[in-house]
Design a protein around this motif. Sequence first.
Motif, PDB file in Angstrom:
ATOM      1  N   ALA A 352      11.905  73.979 -12.367  1.00 10.01           N
ATOM      2  CA  ALA A 352      12.879  74.884 -12.109  1.00 10.01           C
ATOM      3  C   ALA A 352      14.464  74.769 -11.814  1.00 10.01           C
ATOM      4  CB  ALA A 352      13.158  75.596 -10.953  1.00 10.01           C
ATOM      5  N   GLY A 353      14.600  73.422 -13.077  1.00 12.49           N
ATOM      6  CA  GLY A 353      16.082  73.241 -13.896  1.00 12.49           C
ATOM      7  C   GLY A 353      16.500  74.170 -14.552  1.00 12.49           C
ATOM      8  N   GLU A 354      17.760  73.780 -15.486  1.00  9.75           N
ATOM      9  CA  GLU A 354      18.589  74.344 -16.126  1.00  9.75           C
ATOM     10  C   GLU A 354      17.522  74.108 -17.000  1.00  9.75           C
ATOM     11  OE1 GLU A 354      21.001  76.308 -16.254  1.00  9.75           O
ATOM     12  OE2 GLU A 354      20.752  76.568 -13.991  1.00  9.75           O
ATOM     13  N   ALA A 355      17.720  75.635 -17.892  1.00  9.06           N
ATOM     14  CA  ALA A 355      17.218  75.228 -19.496  1.00  9.06           C
ATOM     15  C   ALA A 355      18.336  74.765 -20.453  1.00  9.06           C
ATOM     16  CB  ALA A 355      17.105  76.597 -20.002  1.00  9.06           C
ATOM     17  N   THR A 356      18.843  74.499 -21.671  1.00  4.96           N
ATOM     18  CA  THR A 356      19.631  74.673 -22.820  1.00  4.96           C
ATOM     19  C   THR A 356      20.758  75.800 -23.968  1.00  4.96           C
ATOM     20  OG1 THR A 356      18.403  72.624 -23.886  1.00  4.96           O
ATOM     21  CG2 THR A 356      20.306  73.300 -24.966  1.00  4.96           C
ATOM     22  N   PRO A 357      21.499  76.009 -22.445  1.00  6.47           N
ATOM     23  CA  PRO A 357      22.225  76.996 -23.081  1.00  6.47           C
ATOM     24  C   PRO A 357      22.219  77.181 -24.148  1.00  6.47           C
ATOM     25  CG  PRO A 357      23.656  75.235 -21.702  1.00  6.47           C
ATOM     26  CD  PRO A 357      22.479  75.445 -22.181  1.00  6.47           C
ATOM     27  N   GLY A 358      21.752  78.588 -24.257  1.00  4.10           N
ATOM     28  CA  GLY A 358      21.712  79.859 -25.826  1.00  4.10           C
ATOM     29  C   GLY A 358      20.790  79.347 -26.500  1.00  4.10           C
ATOM     30  N   GLU A 359      19.132  78.694 -26.070  1.00  4.03           N
ATOM     31  CA  GLU A 359      18.252  78.788 -26.500  1.00  4.03           C
ATOM     32  C   GLU A 359      17.247  79.401 -25.734  1.00  4.03           C
ATOM     33  OE1 GLU A 359      16.230  75.089 -26.040  1.00  4.03           O
ATOM     34  OE2 GLU A 359      18.127  73.968 -27.942  1.00  4.03           O
ATOM     35  N   ARG A 360      17.594  80.454 -24.353  1.00  2.59           N
ATOM     36  CA  ARG A 360      16.431  80.859 -23.479  1.00  2.59           C
ATOM     37  C   ARG A 360      16.572  82.728 -24.150  1.00  2.59           C
ATOM     38  NH1 ARG A 360      19.153  80.325 -17.849  1.00  2.59           N
ATOM     39  NH2 ARG A 360      21.037  80.877 -18.774  1.00  2.59           N
ATOM     40  N   PRO A 361      15.633  83.082 -23.975  1.00  2.00           N
ATOM     41  CA  PRO A 361      16.014  84.514 -24.691  1.00  2.00           C
ATOM     42  C   PRO A 361      16.687  85.332 -23.564  1.00  2.00           C
ATOM     43  CG  PRO A 361      13.292  83.987 -23.812  1.00  2.00           C
ATOM     44  CD  PRO A 361      14.115  82.128 -23.840  1.00  2.00           C
ATOM     45  N   VAL A 362      16.809  86.659 -24.090  1.00  2.00           N
ATOM     46  CA  VAL A 362      17.808  87.148 -22.993  1.00  2.00           C
ATOM     47  C   VAL A 362      17.334  88.199 -22.348  1.00  2.00           C
ATOM     48  CG1 VAL A 362      19.978  88.614 -22.803  1.00  2.00           C
ATOM     49  CG2 VAL A 362      19.742  86.391 -24.189  1.00  2.00           C
ATOM     50  N   ILE A 363      16.929  89.148 -20.851  1.00  2.00           N
ATOM     51  CA  ILE A 363      16.539  90.194 -20.835  1.00  2.00           C
ATOM     52  C   ILE A 363      17.372  90.673 -20.493  1.00  2.00           C
ATOM     53  CG2 ILE A 363      15.201  90.724 -19.192  1.00  2.00           C
ATOM     54  CD1 ILE A 363      13.176  88.813 -20.695  1.00  2.00           C
ATOM     55  N   ARG A 364      17.451  92.485 -21.062  1.00  2.00           N
ATOM     56  CA  ARG A 364      18.880  92.826 -20.567  1.00  2.00           C
ATOM     57  C   ARG A 364      17.838  94.167 -20.038  1.00  2.00           C
ATOM     58  NH1 ARG A 364      19.994  90.860 -25.670  1.00  2.00           N
ATOM     59  NH2 ARG A 364      22.068  90.411 -25.876  1.00  2.00           N
ATOM     60  N   ILE A 365      19.393  94.539 -18.591  1.00  2.00           N
ATOM     61  CA  ILE A 365      18.468  95.698 -17.711  1.00  2.00           C
ATOM     62  C   ILE A 365      19.520  96.309 -17.460  1.00  2.00           C
ATOM     63  CG2 ILE A 365      17.652  95.922 -15.822  1.00  2.00           C
ATOM     64  CD1 ILE A 365      16.614  92.713 -15.246  1.00  2.00           C
ATOM     65  N   ALA A 366      19.000  97.834 -18.217  1.00  2.00           N
ATOM     66  CA  ALA A 366      19.867  98.781 -18.008  1.00  2.00           C
ATOM     67  C   ALA A 366      19.647  99.079 -16.117  1.00  2.00           C
ATOM     68  CB  ALA A 366      19.242 100.513 -18.425  1.00  2.00           C
ATOM     69  N   LEU A 367      20.880  98.807 -15.565  1.00  2.00           N
ATOM     70  CA  LEU A 367      20.680  99.189 -14.082  1.00  2.00           C
ATOM     71  C   LEU A 367      22.366 100.231 -14.087  1.00  2.00           C
ATOM     72  CD1 LEU A 367      20.877  95.817 -12.749  1.00  2.00           C
ATOM     73  CD2 LEU A 367      18.876  97.483 -12.288  1.00  2.00           C
ATOM     74  N   PRO A 368      22.083 101.318 -12.773  1.00  2.00           N
ATOM     75  CA  PRO A 368      23.424 102.111 -12.583  1.00  2.00           C
ATOM     76  C   PRO A 368      24.728 100.841 -11.830  1.00  2.00           C
ATOM     77  CG  PRO A 368      21.645 101.846 -10.369  1.00  2.00           C
ATOM     78  CD  PRO A 368      20.908 101.126 -11.902  1.00  2.00           C
ATOM     79  N   GLY A 369      25.213 101.494 -12.009  1.00  2.00           N
ATOM     80  CA  GLY A 369      27.039 100.669 -11.293  1.00  2.00           C
ATOM     81  C   GLY A 369      26.855 100.722 -10.391  1.00  2.00           C
ATOM     82  N   GLY A 370      28.052 100.056  -9.445  1.00  2.00           N
ATOM     83  CA  GLY A 370      27.958 100.741  -8.399  1.00  2.00           C
ATOM     84  C   GLY A 370      27.667  98.386  -7.008  1.00  2.00           C
ATOM     85  N   PRO A 371      27.981  98.854  -5.956  1.00  2.00           N
ATOM     86  CA  PRO A 371      27.230  97.319  -5.089  1.00  2.00           C
ATOM     87  C   PRO A 371      25.687  97.258  -4.844  1.00  2.00           C
ATOM     88  CG  PRO A 371      28.364  99.312  -4.038  1.00  2.00           C
ATOM     89  CD  PRO A 371      28.652 100.049  -5.252  1.00  2.00           C
ATOM     90  N   GLY A 372      25.088  98.911  -5.308  1.00  2.00           N
ATOM     91  CA  GLY A 372      23.704  98.341  -5.190  1.00  2.00           C
ATOM     92  C   GLY A 372      22.804  98.055  -6.389  1.00  2.00           C
ATOM     93  N   GLY A 373      23.444  98.185  -7.515  1.00  2.00           N
ATOM     94  CA  GLY A 373      22.637  97.455  -8.754  1.00  2.00           C
ATOM     95  C   GLY A 373      23.152  96.221  -9.451  1.00  2.00           C
ATOM     96  N   GLU A 374      24.521  95.942  -7.954  1.00  2.00           N
ATOM     97  CA  GLU A 374      24.647  94.611  -8.647  1.00  2.00           C
ATOM     98  C   GLU A 374      23.700  93.702  -7.728  1.00  2.00           C
ATOM     99  OE1 GLU A 374      28.684  94.627  -7.014  1.00  2.00           O
ATOM    100  OE2 GLU A 374      29.828  95.548  -8.547  1.00  2.00           O
ATOM    101  N   ILE A 375      23.284  94.104  -6.393  1.00  2.00           N
ATOM    102  CA  ILE A 375      22.961  93.416  -6.225  1.00  2.00           C
ATOM    103  C   ILE A 375      21.212  93.334  -5.971  1.00  2.00           C
ATOM    104  CG2 ILE A 375      20.581  93.249  -3.897  1.00  2.00           C
ATOM    105  CD1 ILE A 375      23.604  94.917  -2.001  1.00  2.00           C
ATOM    106  N   ILE A 376      20.853  94.545  -7.152  1.00  2.00           N
ATOM    107  CA  ILE A 376      19.580  94.068  -8.155  1.00  2.00           C
ATOM    108  C   ILE A 376      19.486  92.704  -8.873  1.00  2.00           C
ATOM    109  CG2 ILE A 376      18.112  95.146  -9.532  1.00  2.00           C
ATOM    110  CD1 ILE A 376      18.403  98.203  -7.365  1.00  2.00           C
ATOM    111  N   LEU A 377      20.621  93.190  -9.424  1.00  2.00           N
ATOM    112  CA  LEU A 377      20.494  92.103 -10.888  1.00  2.00           C
ATOM    113  C   LEU A 377      20.773  91.003  -9.846  1.00  2.00           C
ATOM    114  CD1 LEU A 377      21.375  92.306 -13.604  1.00  2.00           C
ATOM    115  CD2 LEU A 377      23.611  92.234 -13.579  1.00  2.00           C
ATOM    116  N   ARG A 378      21.510  90.361  -9.087  1.00  2.00           N
ATOM    117  CA  ARG A 378      21.608  88.911  -9.010  1.00  2.00           C
ATOM    118  C   ARG A 378      20.242  88.855  -8.226  1.00  2.00           C
ATOM    119  NH1 ARG A 378      26.437  90.566  -5.902  1.00  2.00           N
ATOM    120  NH2 ARG A 378      25.458  91.310  -4.204  1.00  2.00           N
ATOM    121  N   ARG A 379      19.766  89.636  -7.794  1.00  2.00           N
ATOM    122  CA  ARG A 379      17.929  89.629  -6.943  1.00  2.00           C
ATOM    123  C   ARG A 379      17.462  88.884  -8.105  1.00  2.00           C
ATOM    124  NH1 ARG A 379      17.866  86.078  -3.561  1.00  2.00           N
ATOM    125  NH2 ARG A 379      15.953  86.066  -4.587  1.00  2.00           N
TER     126      ARG A 379
END
Length: 505
Positions: A352-379
Amino acid sequence: MSCRNIPSRLKPGLAALLLVAAVTGLNGCRKAEGGAVDAVVIAERPPRLADPLAADLAPADLLLVGNVAQGLVRFDASGDIAPGLAERWAVSDDGLSYVFRLRTASWSDGRRVRARDVVRLIERQLARRSRNSLFDTIGAVREVVAMTDRVIAVELNAPRPHLLQLLAQPEFGLVRGRSGTGPFTATTEGEVVDLVRVLPGFDGDEAQQQRVRLTAAPAQRAIDLFVSGDSELVLGGTVVDFPLASAAKLPRNTLRIDPVLGLFGLVPARKDGPAADLETRALLDEAIDRDALIAALAVPGLQPRLSLLQPGLDLAASPAQPAWAPLTLEQRRPDLLARAQAIFPVAAPAQAGEATPGERPVIRIALPGGPGGEIILRRLKADWEPLGVQVVAAGDDPADFRFIDEVAPSSSPAWFLRRFRCEFAAICSAQADQLLDAARLTGFPPQRARFFIDAERIMREEVLFLPIAAPVRWSLAGRDVQGFAENRFGRHTLTDLRMAPNARN
């Protein structure tokens, strides 16, 4: 002594006591001034009364519709079915016919409400081209008939014991022009919607009047108004703004959380990209640390969920659980990392170390704005990025997953499962759709329940939904708003707010 006129020439101690009483007892002053309840709904604009079929109504609009344009039935404060336009009803023994007797009522122009008018409005709501969001859920209705001027029959193709719960939703509110059938009438002055309900007196008593002054405000402003005593009731809170309420210095026992049923989690949002791959969906689903996410949200009573269907529904069996459910996240982690390396061979690290930057696939998530959405994204970043992916908010880019936070309109499993039919979902199961179609056609309840169980099992195996918990709905209710109650549908009537629960009409 008037609440607005505290004498200034008093002994210091008495003056201080009166000042405290004036500040902390502001709600009591308002109660004495006609008993109107000052309520705020969390929204960016004042609620408006509009036909649910003519526009996509915001939650604040639906709150107003439910209180000004009730349907045949409505919800009481506890979420139980109460008379609406229909004063009483009867259900046939086979459950295929509901007969409603209308109360005497008039539209705002004075025209009497007749059964044929109501039937016409209901038929519009049930039409195939209807924009009613509950249309697909209520598909068992065969016809609606006006039997007399005051009697309506709803005929079904198969028994639906949850029909009244659906008809009580504001999406089935009866709006004609710019008016409804109560229980309140509404007038709007600037930013305030003034709601009035008149209750007739009995045995020579004078008629009673209930009033609510309803305004809208963003979440932080609504909370501030409540804390300062300038409102007695705040409605419309969700997970997005719950951290704001949690951080506020609220009076004791005023934060109220509805024990709602519904969907709270992630759904694949498009047919290509990482979410289109079943192994990737299964990996990401299993890697979510639901306990940590719920702890971060800090919603009292919220429990993690691994099933698409929610405990508490009318189920013939327990909801389907994934095979890994008995294992802790730490027990699952080595396998998760090994699978991640196989799915993302370039990006995923062996540990569980860092992968090489730029090689990792990106997962994009549509989340609502606001502090609750920020908590979910961080987790989610904390849980998924060690697998070798990047996790970002979708913004204007196409999302791979979309966050869902929706309250179920009834306790039937049908709404939960039909939400993921191929007609609505980017990633779906044709086999599960066939089972749901069969469930709609059968008139034998045990067989219908079996279809639901099998459809849910397939959807869970296909990971059509990544469940996290139940939806979050919260309100703030002052001590003088005794008629307010939490309920499983998150729908709140504004009637009888000053009355204790055992004295409601």
